[in-house]
Design an enzyme around this catalytic site. Structure first.
Site, mmCIF file in Angstrom:
data_model
loop_
_atom_site.group_PDB
_atom_site.id
_atom_site.type_symbol
_atom_site.label_atom_id
_atom_site.label_comp_id
_atom_site.label_asym_id
_atom_site.label_seq_id
_atom_site.Cartn_x
_atom_site.Cartn_y
_atom_site.Cartn_z
ATOM 1 C CG HIS A 276 -2.066 -0.866 0.476
ATOM 2 N ND1 HIS A 276 -3.315 -0.794 2.253
ATOM 3 C CD2 HIS A 276 -2.661 -1.577 -0.127
ATOM 4 C CE1 HIS A 276 -4.079 -1.841 1.758
ATOM 5 N NE2 HIS A 276 -3.604 -2.123 0.999
ATOM 6 N N GLY B 149 -2.193 -9.171 12.622
ATOM 7 C CA GLY B 149 -2.634 -7.639 13.048
ATOM 8 C C GLY B 149 -2.953 -7.018 11.616
HETATM 9 P P1 OAD Z 1 -7.385 -2.859 10.516
HETATM 10 O O1 OAD Z 1 -7.766 -2.111 11.486
HETATM 11 O O2 OAD Z 1 -8.461 -3.452 9.729
HETATM 12 O O3 OAD Z 1 -7.191 -4.694 11.167
HETATM 13 C C1 OAD Z 1 -6.351 -3.953 12.105
HETATM 14 C C2 OAD Z 1 -5.795 -5.906 12.916
HETATM 15 O O4 OAD Z 1 -5.590 -5.836 14.302
HETATM 16 C C3 OAD Z 1 -7.667 -6.321 13.559
HETATM 17 O O5 OAD Z 1 -7.594 -7.619 13.342
HETATM 18 C C4 OAD Z 1 -7.147 -6.021 15.562
HETATM 19 O O6 OAD Z 1 -8.130 -7.096 15.277
HETATM 20 C C5 OAD Z 1 -5.228 -6.259 15.193
HETATM 21 N N1 OAD Z 1 -4.880 -5.931 16.545
HETATM 22 C C6 OAD Z 1 -5.409 -5.043 16.659
HETATM 23 N N2 OAD Z 1 -4.417 -4.465 17.759
HETATM 24 C C7 OAD Z 1 -3.637 -5.807 18.324
HETATM 25 C C8 OAD Z 1 -2.524 -6.023 18.283
HETATM 26 N N3 OAD Z 1 -2.009 -5.173 19.789
HETATM 27 N N4 OAD Z 1 -1.817 -6.749 18.451
HETATM 28 C C9 OAD Z 1 -2.706 -8.054 17.291
HETATM 29 N N5 OAD Z 1 -3.036 -7.741 16.545
HETATM 30 C C10 OAD Z 1 -3.902 -6.327 16.796
HETATM 31 O O7 OAD Z 1 -6.001 -2.801 9.424
HETATM 32 P P2 OAD Z 1 -5.963 -3.386 8.318
HETATM 33 O O8 OAD Z 1 -6.118 -4.510 8.245
HETATM 34 O O9 OAD Z 1 -4.593 -3.212 8.373
HETATM 35 O O10 OAD Z 1 -5.732 0.299 3.405
HETATM 36 O O11 OAD Z 1 -6.100 -2.886 7.117
HETATM 37 C C11 OAD Z 1 -5.996 -2.863 5.772
HETATM 38 C C12 OAD Z 1 -5.809 -1.621 5.098
HETATM 39 O O12 OAD Z 1 -7.031 -1.434 5.194
HETATM 40 C C13 OAD Z 1 -4.917 -0.257 5.522
HETATM 41 O O13 OAD Z 1 -3.899 -1.368 4.332
HETATM 42 C C14 OAD Z 1 -5.486 1.239 4.926
HETATM 43 C C15 OAD Z 1 -7.001 0.695 5.399
HETATM 44 O O14 OAD Z 1 -7.794 1.097 4.824
HETATM 45 C C16 OAD Z 1 -6.136 1.585 2.414
HETATM 46 O O15 OAD Z 1 -6.271 2.396 3.274
HETATM 47 C C17 OAD Z 1 -5.920 1.099 1.670
#
Ligand code: OAD
Length: 282
Positions: free
Chosen positions: A123, A229
């Site tokens: 990204h 994560g």
């Molecule tokens: P999300 O916010 O969708 O998901 C974050 C994940 O991390 C969730 O499943 C949480 O349960 C988990 N989590 C949070 N804190 C944690 C910790 N301390 N240890 C382990 N797990 C933890 O974020 P992404 O999956 O990265 O894209 O989102 C994907 C994309 O959506 C991003 O790259 C961005 C966003 O919109 C664009 O903007 C194109």
């Protein structure tokens, strides 16, 4: 999760020859950077249709520039101050023992700061500024982001003393489009000047290349994918774990919530990933 689960995950890491670590916002949460979809996430405060698309950003910049300033302050401030946490460092440590490719959806540059060497930022990055054809223009330091945040805050401080007509009543945060554009000029040009922007991928845009093609190739050639994560809600990135599994890899997941995996380790990335790596190689 039990210590037996950690031992099982560590055994898979030891047995693997080609490891892909696929990360999302949760790996950086313990560096102080909010995720997107958790309760206190970025998209809870700023709608992705406005702030996650280029057209949305342009529209808001013209009609409500203070909202862009507020959004960028919220986004950039923690990233400007962030340092790698034990999860980033443990992922870098695996490289001392196994072939590792880190595929990240994050735009915060923390895997590089932790010392990982093969990183595919599918990204893009907030620190890489590119031109209209995505050609590299400059690489920013975290201190450049901090400077932009300071200027945005100063603009806000001045205007809240005078509280001009048209200021956002909830914050008193007024900034003219012209001042906004001038503060942001080293980072992104919203409708003025020579076009530049961070290389981040907004919704509806093509994935960053060549990182994406290389990521697909790495996923298909891995024998273990460690997914850390990520909610797995955003495609095409979210296809990578199933592609890896279809090509024969095991899936090991570390997350606060359940996701599809062969072994799911629930909890904090900054606790579990170092435990896995020290059990495997300690
Ligand atoms: P999300 O916010 O969708 O998901 C974050 C994940 O991390 C969730 O499943 C949480 O349960 C988990 N989590 C949070 N804190 C944690 C910790 N301390 N240890 C382990 N797990 C933890 O974020 P992404 O999956 O990265 O894209 O989102 C994907 C994309 O959506 C991003 O790259 C961005 C966003 O919109 C664009 O903007 C194109």
């Amino acid at each position: 999760m039990t210590s037996r689960d950690i031992e099982q995950g560590a055994a898979w890491i030891k047995e693997a020859r080609d490891i892909v670590v696929f990360t999302g916002a949760g790996v950086s949460a313990e560096s102080g950077i909010a995720t997107f979809r958790d309760e206190d996430g970025l998209w809870a405060k700023f709608s992705p249709s406005q702030f996650g698309t280029w057209q949305g950003l342009l529209d808001v910049a013209i009609s409500e520039p203070h909202r862009i300033a507020e959004y960028l302050t919220t986004l950039l401030d923690p990233i400007a101050a962030a340092r790698p946490n034990p999860a980033h460092r443990a992922i870098a440590e695996i490289e001392r023992h196994r072939r590792v490719t880190v595929i990240t959806q994050n735009v915060d540059g923390l895997h590089g700061d932790a010392g990982s060497s093969r990183i595919l930022e599918i990204h893009g990055s907030l620190l890489d500024i590119v031109g209209p054809m995505r050609e590299p223009i400059r690489r920013l330091h975290r201190s450049d982001l901090a400077r932009i945040v300071t200027l945005l805050r100063e603009a806000r401080g001045e205007s809240s003393m005078h509280r001009p007509m048209g200021a956002d009543p909830s914050t008193g945060f007024e900034i003219s489009p012209r001042d906004l554009f001038s503060i942001l000029a080293p980072f992104m040009t919203l409708g003025t000047g020579v076009f530049c922007r961070p290389s981040i991928v907004l919704f509806g845009e093509a994935m960053a290349e060549p990182a994406w093609s290389q990521a697909v190739h790495a996923a298909e050639n891995a024998d273990l994918m460690i997914v850390v994560g990520t909610s797995g809600m955003v495609y095409p990135a979210a296809f990578l774990p199933s592609q890896a599994r279809a090509a024969g890899a095991r899936l090991l997941a570390v997350n606060k919530e359940s996701i599809d995996a062969d072994l799911m380790l629930h909890g904090s990335a900054a606790e579990i990933v170092p435990a896995l790596v020290s059990t495997a190689f300690g």
